[in-house]
Design a protein around this motif. Structure first.
Motif, PDB file in Angstrom:
ATOM      1  N   MET A   1      33.644  28.894  20.089  1.00  0.00           N
ATOM      2  CA  MET A   1      33.941  29.543  21.365  1.00  0.00           C
ATOM      3  C   MET A   1      32.671  29.815  22.159  1.00  0.00           C
ATOM      4  O   MET A   1      32.624  29.570  23.377  1.00  0.00           O
ATOM      5  N   VAL A   2      31.638  30.326  21.504  1.00  0.00           N
ATOM      6  CA  VAL A   2      30.393  30.626  22.216  1.00  0.00           C
ATOM      7  C   VAL A   2      29.766  29.336  22.752  1.00  0.00           C
ATOM      8  O   VAL A   2      29.295  29.297  23.899  1.00  0.00           O
ATOM      9  N   ASN A   3      29.759  28.280  21.946  1.00  0.00           N
ATOM     10  CA  ASN A   3      29.193  27.009  22.402  1.00  0.00           C
ATOM     11  C   ASN A   3      29.978  26.454  23.590  1.00  0.00           C
ATOM     12  O   ASN A   3      29.390  26.000  24.584  1.00  0.00           O
ATOM     13  N   TYR A   4      31.314  26.494  23.492  1.00  0.00           N
ATOM     14  CA  TYR A   4      32.141  25.956  24.577  1.00  0.00           C
ATOM     15  C   TYR A   4      31.922  26.747  25.861  1.00  0.00           C
ATOM     16  O   TYR A   4      31.700  26.171  26.938  1.00  0.00           O
ATOM     17  N   LEU A   5      32.004  28.069  25.770  1.00  0.00           N
ATOM     18  CA  LEU A   5      31.907  28.902  26.969  1.00  0.00           C
ATOM     19  C   LEU A   5      30.515  28.824  27.595  1.00  0.00           C
ATOM     20  O   LEU A   5      30.386  28.794  28.824  1.00  0.00           O
ATOM     21  N   SER A   6      29.483  28.788  26.769  1.00  0.00           N
ATOM     22  CA  SER A   6      28.117  28.669  27.297  1.00  0.00           C
ATOM     23  C   SER A   6      27.962  27.360  28.063  1.00  0.00           C
ATOM     24  O   SER A   6      27.441  27.330  29.184  1.00  0.00           O
ATOM     25  N   ARG A   7      28.435  26.282  27.461  1.00  0.00           N
ATOM     26  CA  ARG A   7      28.322  24.964  28.090  1.00  0.00           C
ATOM     27  C   ARG A   7      29.139  24.898  29.382  1.00  0.00           C
ATOM     28  O   ARG A   7      28.672  24.387  30.403  1.00  0.00           O
TER      29      ARG A   7
ATOM     30  N   ILE B   1      25.117  33.865  32.090  1.00  0.00           N
ATOM     31  CA  ILE B   1      24.092  34.873  31.773  1.00  0.00           C
ATOM     32  C   ILE B   1      24.689  35.969  30.894  1.00  0.00           C
ATOM     33  O   ILE B   1      24.079  36.407  29.906  1.00  0.00           O
ATOM     34  N   HIS B   2      25.895  36.411  31.227  1.00  0.00           N
ATOM     35  CA  HIS B   2      26.573  37.462  30.445  1.00  0.00           C
ATOM     36  C   HIS B   2      26.787  37.011  29.006  1.00  0.00           C
ATOM     37  O   HIS B   2      26.521  37.776  28.064  1.00  0.00           O
ATOM     38  N   ILE B   3      27.242  35.793  28.826  1.00  0.00           N
ATOM     39  CA  ILE B   3      27.479  35.271  27.476  1.00  0.00           C
ATOM     40  C   ILE B   3      26.170  35.200  26.705  1.00  0.00           C
ATOM     41  O   ILE B   3      26.085  35.641  25.552  1.00  0.00           O
ATOM     42  N   ALA B   4      25.148  34.631  27.324  1.00  0.00           N
ATOM     43  CA  ALA B   4      23.873  34.451  26.638  1.00  0.00           C
ATOM     44  C   ALA B   4      23.251  35.787  26.232  1.00  0.00           C
ATOM     45  O   ALA B   4      22.762  35.942  25.100  1.00  0.00           O
TER      46      ALA B   4
END
Length: 498
Positions: A289-295, A310-313
């Protein structure tokens, strides 16, 4: 909103389809002992393949996991001491078409017999209750689809002849077939909640929506939308890491973030991004999920989506939660955040002091109109010239109509002073043009134009805060500013300041 979709949304697991391989595998070496982690056989009478492929579904692709040559014609045995991921697999023929789909669970020791079309009526399973259930589901789906097609054809014929009573009868029969299939799925969910295949079917189900009314007794659309966003994942087990190897997860993720949340404001998206990630308590689904949303949010062209990135990172990669990333990669995320954060929507724009062709210095913040278009361009850039002509046409038309509410602060970058001055002389633009590689700050670095290239656009409001940090179509500028002012007015009304 009660579930009213026909069951046709459910995967047609038995349909032959093309596939691509995203990862190479290795053929098994012979083992002296029989302590295999998996050992299963496919009997496909009539199959002519000299090799077949075992693939697992991941993120919309079929990933190669193993291959096998025939033990005897049409008989293929897969065995290895290497453990396979539990998930949704396909047996793929030598010609890259799919024979059938099946599940690998914690007991991957079974035999499946089928024909070359993967017909569920010709398929039998030995020693795998979950795959027996899957084949039974395929049979139910095929029979229901066949009946639905027949009824739909009959209804259309009645509609053509305006036979309303007969048409209503066929419609009711179609609804009955659909309800019977949905009841069958509900029964599977109640009886086998831990089966991964059943979890997939549950995930495909739409959530049950309550009827939410406002104080006047009317349907509260806004409250209903908020409920849907909050409960979207109710039928999807994001705590089960095996779900990343099921096709339903990618389709649900894309639906939620690329449709349901697509045009929400940044704060709302961030709220539901956190809600989703918090449900991923398994490390595998969390990583996915983190990889998908960041990308997705880093590459999105939607205004404001960089703020979600930025919020995710800041809440994941930069908090040391992403165990799969090394320090170099985390360092790149940190630099990316440092570069983008000052340019997010709502941030006060870095003020520029840059000279014009006569060496008179000008401030980007001290212009007369309420709004400022920062326009970074290169005189030798063909797209810059084309887009600048569009900007000039809009500027002139609004000026003539007396409705121009913005100034243009054009910055010539990536060029020699001679070329820039000659361009200004030739074009004679009515707005301020500055450049010459001089300024109070490195404006290319401050506005990240090294990365975005030319032309680059920023729009500043009367307070000189950034309200747009991506180039939008020139003809959309008036509409964008009108919408911005409408939103700001509504904010003031809700706050009781108007």
């Amino acid at each position: 909103m009660k579930q009213n979709k026909l069951f046709l949304f459910i995967l047609s697991l038995f349909i032959i389809m093309p596939c691509t391989f995203a990862q190479k595998g290795k053929t098994n070496k012979k083992k002296d002992k029989e302590d295999y982690s998996y050992d299963f056989t496919f009997n496909i009478p009539g199959a002519k393949d000299t090799i077949v492929f075992l693939t697992i579904n991941f993120d919309g692709k079929l990933m190669l996991r193993d291959s096998a040559k025939p033990v005897t014609p049409g008989v293929f045995r897969f065995k290895n001491t290497k453990k396979l991921e539990e998930g949704f697999y396909s047996l793929v023929a030598q010609k890259r078409v799919q024979y059938l789909s099946f599940m690998i669970d914690d007991k991957p020791f079974f035999t499946i017999t089928t024909d070359t079309l993967g017909n569920p009526d010709k398929t039998t399973v030995i020693n795998s209750p979950q795959n027996e259930l899957l084949v039974d589901f395929q049979r139910h789906t095929a029979a229901a689809q066949k009946e639905m097609t027949k009824l739909s054809t009959a209804k259309k014929a009645c509609d053509t002849k305006n036979l309303t009573d007969s048409s209503a009868i066929y419609k009711k029969q179609m609804e009955d077939v659909n309800k019977e299939m949905l009841d069958y799925i509900d029964q599977l969910i109640a009886q086998h909640p831990d089966y991964l295949f059943v979890k997939m079917q549950k995930a495909y189900k739409e959530i049950d929506m309550p009827e939410i009314l406002d104080q006047n007794g009317d349907i509260d659309v806004e409250a209903g939308s908020a409920y849907y966003r909050t409960h979207f994942w109710d039928n999807v087990d994001l705590a089960d890491g095996r779900m990343i190897f099921m096709p339903v997860l990618q389709s649900k993720v894309k639906e939620y973030f690329e449709r349901v949340l697509q045009y929400q404001d940044v704060d709302t998206i961030n709220k539901y991004v956190d809600l989703t990630i918090d449900k991923c308590t398994d490390t595998i689904t969390y990583q996915y999920m983190v990889n998908y949303l960041s990308r997705y949010y880093e590459s999105s062209k939607n205004i404001g989506h960089d703020g979600v990135f930025i919020h995710i990172a800041k809440n994941n990669q930069l908090k040391g939660k992403c165990y799969w990333m090394d320090e170099d990669l985390i360092g790149k995320y940190r630099k990316r955040v440092e570069r983008l954060e000052p340019l997010l929507i709502g941030q006060h724009a870095p003020e520029l002091f840059i000279p014009d062709t006569s060496e008179q210095w000008h401030s980007s913040h001290k212009l007369s109109k309420p709004y400022v278009i920062l326009w970074f361009f290169d005189p030798d850039c063909h797209e810059c010239r084309r887009e600048t002509k569009k900007l000039r046409a809009l500027y002139d038309s609004l000026e003539t109509a007396g409705t121009r509410n913005f100034d243009v602060f054009a910055i010539a970058n990536d060029c020699t002073p001679e070329r820039w001055k000659q361009y200004v002389k030739e074009e004679g633009h009515p707005w301020l043009v500055v450049g010459g590689n001089k300024g109070n700050i490195d404006y290319l670095e401050a506005y990240n134009t090294y990365e975005t290239g030319n032309p680059t656009m920023f729009i500043l409001n009367p307070k000189r805060d950034i309200i747009c940090n991506k180039r939008i179509p020139i003809n959309m500028l008036p509409t964008f500013l009108e919408q911005y002012e409408r939103i700001e007015q509504n904010k003031l009304k809700r706050a009781g300041k108007l």
